[in-house]
Design a protein around this motif. Sequence first.
Motif, PDB file in Angstrom:
ATOM      1  N   MET A   1       0.800  -1.258   0.103  1.00  0.00           N
ATOM      2  CA  MET A   1       0.078  -0.034   0.002  1.00  0.00           C
ATOM      3  C   MET A   1       0.874   1.293  -0.046  1.00  0.00           C
ATOM      4  SD  MET A   1      -3.085  -0.749   2.707  1.00  0.00           S
ATOM      5  CE  MET A   1      -3.791   0.710   2.351  1.00  0.00           C
ATOM      6  N   ARG A   2       0.128   2.383  -0.460  1.00  0.00           N
ATOM      7  CA  ARG A   2       0.887   3.663  -0.332  1.00  0.00           C
ATOM      8  C   ARG A   2       1.298   4.003   1.159  1.00  0.00           C
ATOM      9  NH1 ARG A   2      -1.425   8.374  -3.720  1.00  0.00           N
ATOM     10  NH2 ARG A   2      -3.221   7.832  -2.784  1.00  0.00           N
ATOM     11  N   THR A   3       2.445   4.364   1.444  1.00  0.00           N
ATOM     12  CA  THR A   3       2.696   4.870   2.893  1.00  0.00           C
ATOM     13  C   THR A   3       2.121   5.907   3.335  1.00  0.00           C
ATOM     14  OG1 THR A   3       4.923   5.913   2.034  1.00  0.00           O
ATOM     15  CG2 THR A   3       4.891   3.585   2.722  1.00  0.00           C
ATOM     16  N   GLN A   4       1.546   6.970   2.509  1.00  0.00           N
ATOM     17  CA  GLN A   4       1.138   8.171   2.653  1.00  0.00           C
ATOM     18  C   GLN A   4      -0.017   8.055   3.505  1.00  0.00           C
ATOM     19  OE1 GLN A   4       0.410   8.204  -1.350  1.00  0.00           O
ATOM     20  NE2 GLN A   4       2.129   9.489  -1.862  1.00  0.00           N
ATOM     21  N   SER A   5      -0.139   8.680   4.711  1.00  0.00           N
ATOM     22  CA  SER A   5      -1.451   8.810   5.743  1.00  0.00           C
ATOM     23  C   SER A   5      -1.932  10.102   5.481  1.00  0.00           C
ATOM     24  CB  SER A   5      -0.574   8.888   7.059  1.00  0.00           C
ATOM     25  OG  SER A   5       0.336   9.847   7.440  1.00  0.00           O
ATOM     26  N   ARG A   6      -3.221  10.203   5.288  1.00  0.00           N
ATOM     27  CA  ARG A   6      -3.657  11.350   5.523  1.00  0.00           C
ATOM     28  C   ARG A   6      -5.264  10.999   6.199  1.00  0.00           C
ATOM     29  NH1 ARG A   6      -4.806  10.600  -1.035  1.00  0.00           N
ATOM     30  NH2 ARG A   6      -3.033   9.155  -0.678  1.00  0.00           N
ATOM     31  N   ARG A   7      -6.058  12.264   6.279  1.00  0.00           N
ATOM     32  CA  ARG A   7      -7.170  12.169   6.867  1.00  0.00           C
ATOM     33  C   ARG A   7      -8.203  12.262   5.606  1.00  0.00           C
ATOM     34  NH1 ARG A   7      -7.971  16.489  11.429  1.00  0.00           N
ATOM     35  NH2 ARG A   7      -8.408  17.443   9.694  1.00  0.00           N
ATOM     36  N   SER A 314      13.221  20.490  -3.147  1.00  0.00           N
ATOM     37  CA  SER A 314      11.955  20.933  -3.456  1.00  0.00           C
ATOM     38  C   SER A 314      11.597  20.382  -4.863  1.00  0.00           C
ATOM     39  CB  SER A 314      11.879  22.624  -3.896  1.00  0.00           C
ATOM     40  OG  SER A 314      12.770  22.726  -4.890  1.00  0.00           O
ATOM     41  N   GLY A 315      12.239  19.214  -5.163  1.00  0.00           N
ATOM     42  CA  GLY A 315      11.683  18.300  -6.310  1.00  0.00           C
ATOM     43  C   GLY A 315      10.608  17.640  -6.151  1.00  0.00           C
ATOM     44  N   TRP A 316       9.655  17.662  -7.414  1.00  0.00           N
ATOM     45  CA  TRP A 316       8.615  17.011  -7.460  1.00  0.00           C
ATOM     46  C   TRP A 316       8.747  15.479  -7.667  1.00  0.00           C
ATOM     47  CZ3 TRP A 316       7.834  20.697 -11.845  1.00  0.00           C
ATOM     48  CH2 TRP A 316       7.927  20.163 -13.033  1.00  0.00           C
ATOM     49  N   LEU A 317       7.601  14.518  -7.406  1.00  0.00           N
ATOM     50  CA  LEU A 317       7.668  13.307  -7.923  1.00  0.00           C
ATOM     51  C   LEU A 317       6.322  13.004  -8.943  1.00  0.00           C
ATOM     52  CD1 LEU A 317       8.807  10.576  -7.326  1.00  0.00           C
ATOM     53  CD2 LEU A 317       6.858  10.172  -5.668  1.00  0.00           C
ATOM     54  N   TYR A 318       6.695  12.324  -9.820  1.00  0.00           N
ATOM     55  CA  TYR A 318       5.674  12.449 -10.803  1.00  0.00           C
ATOM     56  C   TYR A 318       6.009  11.256 -11.758  1.00  0.00           C
ATOM     57  CZ  TYR A 318       2.079  14.018 -14.355  1.00  0.00           C
ATOM     58  OH  TYR A 318       1.045  14.011 -15.104  1.00  0.00           O
ATOM     59  N   THR A 319       5.027  10.554 -12.518  1.00  0.00           N
ATOM     60  CA  THR A 319       5.157   9.598 -13.250  1.00  0.00           C
ATOM     61  C   THR A 319       4.018   9.539 -14.401  1.00  0.00           C
ATOM     62  OG1 THR A 319       5.218   7.026 -13.770  1.00  0.00           O
ATOM     63  CG2 THR A 319       4.258   7.658 -11.810  1.00  0.00           C
ATOM     64  N   TRP A 320       4.369   9.512 -15.487  1.00  0.00           N
ATOM     65  CA  TRP A 320       3.374   9.215 -16.616  1.00  0.00           C
ATOM     66  C   TRP A 320       3.347   7.704 -16.615  1.00  0.00           C
ATOM     67  CZ3 TRP A 320      -0.437  12.028 -18.275  1.00  0.00           C
ATOM     68  CH2 TRP A 320      -0.284  13.287 -18.301  1.00  0.00           C
ATOM     69  N   LYS A 385      18.048  10.029 -10.539  1.00  0.00           N
ATOM     70  CA  LYS A 385      17.707   8.963  -9.650  1.00  0.00           C
ATOM     71  C   LYS A 385      17.665   9.753  -8.244  1.00  0.00           C
ATOM     72  CE  LYS A 385      19.086   4.440  -8.217  1.00  0.00           C
ATOM     73  NZ  LYS A 385      19.683   4.489  -7.025  1.00  0.00           N
ATOM     74  N   GLU A 386      18.682  10.695  -7.811  1.00  0.00           N
ATOM     75  CA  GLU A 386      18.658  11.336  -6.581  1.00  0.00           C
ATOM     76  C   GLU A 386      17.441  12.112  -6.281  1.00  0.00           C
ATOM     77  OE1 GLU A 386      22.451  13.145  -6.035  1.00  0.00           O
ATOM     78  OE2 GLU A 386      23.602  11.287  -5.856  1.00  0.00           O
ATOM     79  N   ALA A 387      17.063  12.929  -7.297  1.00  0.00           N
ATOM     80  CA  ALA A 387      15.896  13.600  -7.187  1.00  0.00           C
ATOM     81  C   ALA A 387      14.740  12.872  -6.814  1.00  0.00           C
ATOM     82  CB  ALA A 387      15.842  14.772  -8.437  1.00  0.00           C
ATOM     83  N   ILE A 388      14.420  11.559  -7.741  1.00  0.00           N
ATOM     84  CA  ILE A 388      13.154  10.948  -7.419  1.00  0.00           C
ATOM     85  C   ILE A 388      13.269  10.290  -6.109  1.00  0.00           C
ATOM     86  CG2 ILE A 388      12.209   8.668  -8.167  1.00  0.00           C
ATOM     87  CD1 ILE A 388      13.177   9.351 -11.265  1.00  0.00           C
ATOM     88  N   GLU A 389      14.483   9.550  -5.587  1.00  0.00           N
ATOM     89  CA  GLU A 389      14.521   9.092  -4.214  1.00  0.00           C
ATOM     90  C   GLU A 389      14.496   9.966  -3.252  1.00  0.00           C
ATOM     91  OE1 GLU A 389      17.128   5.186  -5.681  1.00  0.00           O
ATOM     92  OE2 GLU A 389      18.142   6.854  -4.802  1.00  0.00           O
ATOM     93  N   GLY A 390      14.702  11.271  -3.483  1.00  0.00           N
ATOM     94  CA  GLY A 390      14.707  12.271  -2.256  1.00  0.00           C
ATOM     95  C   GLY A 390      13.328  12.911  -2.190  1.00  0.00           C
ATOM     96  N   ALA A 391      12.508  12.854  -3.158  1.00  0.00           N
ATOM     97  CA  ALA A 391      11.157  13.571  -3.268  1.00  0.00           C
ATOM     98  C   ALA A 391      10.393  13.173  -1.878  1.00  0.00           C
ATOM     99  CB  ALA A 391      10.404  13.185  -4.377  1.00  0.00           C
ATOM    100  N   LYS A 392       9.619  14.082  -1.423  1.00  0.00           N
ATOM    101  CA  LYS A 392       9.014  13.854  -0.189  1.00  0.00           C
ATOM    102  C   LYS A 392       7.287  14.315  -0.410  1.00  0.00           C
ATOM    103  CE  LYS A 392      13.004  15.289   2.318  1.00  0.00           C
ATOM    104  NZ  LYS A 392      13.604  16.449   3.612  1.00  0.00           N
ATOM    105  N   PRO A 393       6.680  13.444  -0.783  1.00  0.00           N
ATOM    106  CA  PRO A 393       5.268  13.597  -1.298  1.00  0.00           C
ATOM    107  C   PRO A 393       4.380  13.824   0.182  1.00  0.00           C
ATOM    108  CG  PRO A 393       5.699  11.282  -1.596  1.00  0.00           C
ATOM    109  CD  PRO A 393       7.148  12.155  -1.519  1.00  0.00           C
TER     110      PRO A 393
END
Length: 456
Positions: A1-7, A314-320, A385-393
């Motif tokens: 599952m996604r690790t993101q927690s949210r209400r 401040s890099g984003w995380l995105y995938t097509w 690779k560093e930017a993707i792995e360092g992104a903090k959604p």
Amino acid sequence: MRTQSRRRPPRATLALAAVGTLLAPLLSGCWVGAGGAGSGGNSINVLMVNNPQMVELQKLAPHFTKETGIKVNFTVLPENDVRDKISQDFANQAGQYDVATLSNYEIPIYARNGWLHEMDSYVAKDPAYDEQDILKPMRESLTADDGKLYGQPFYGESSFLMYRKDVLAAKGLTMPAHPTWTQVADIAAKVDGAQSGMKGICLRGLPGWGELMAPLTTVVNTFGGTWFTKDWKAQLDSPAFEQATKFYVDLVRKHGESGAAQSGFAECLNNITQSKVAMWYDATSAAGSLEAKGSPVKGKIGYVPAPVEKTDSSGWLYTWAWGIQKASHNSDKAWKFVSWASSKEYEQLVGETDGWANVPAGKRASTYTNPEYVKEAAAFQEQTKEAIEGAKPNDPGVQPRPAPGIQFVDIPEFTDLGTKVSQEISSAIAGRQSVDSALKKSQKLAEKISKEYEGR
């Protein structure tokens, strides 16, 4: 599952919200459903964005047909147009398209609404696909609340700053290894006009939640702003959001590309390739085109992390990514296409056909241990690779967030909200109104969302 927690609001509430937002074009009578008409026999219909990597895929698709006997009918559209068409077809479950390019924003939302075919069953029967080779941030971002995969990445990206090394050197300038936005603005002013017709920097100004608002929101994050507080208070008229937006608008108006209010990813890619700008802040995926065979700027570009102010990154995380419509009558054939288009073998085909720098990377760990790729993409592969792995959604700014997302807010309503806000800010970039006026209107739009989510 996604690790993101949210209400999160109740599932039914989200479903209704998504349908209300995504079906607006249908309700306005702008589109007539396909009535279930779609692909058939030994063919599938694929709807995708017109980014360079997808255009290359279209050229190479005959290899897939030769291997499988499955014909692929492509519909290729600009980003804003393709998003509208996908939401119309998938929300209506018209079944006109079997596969579409979706991002890590849409896929969890579409999955919750039952619009997508899960992919775990296909992955389980296709060990050669090697799902565990997909980078963890990408797998997690394409997994819905039920723990199932609903997408496979075509390429993954973060964002970084691209700059002309030769132009800066000629001016006696050195790009910091980890620049701040203040430093970038200073460099943009100094290289503006360094060559005939060259501006200092390209920044997206084209309206669209996935166009202008993507880079701008990362600037807002690092300046200390946010769209909403953790308890859903709208913050578009806050001092930090205002400071970041004024900085962005002022920078692109003073030292940005001509026609900035109508410039998106594609236009900025053309501008830097044609030496019309000295710098560009945008997606890491652009580097493959800049370093590809025949690129006039190949070898001239430097790459550094996304500029910051108050945050460490401040890099984003995105995938097509590829999503299979639940209503597709050809889901097995669709999976064969999806698995081919996201495979190691496809990367090998691109490398051999179009050069390894042009491989749709950012999704597989094995890509970054491939000697041929590492050699040819040396200018940018490590930074990507560093930017993707360092992104903090889950933690992209200086304060807690009510929902994950770096360059977007992961709620169904953001497509409409982000697009409307982008139109106001693009208008400010064009000089038709002030930033204060744009944000005042935008705050009212965001407050409507706040009322829906507060207290949940």
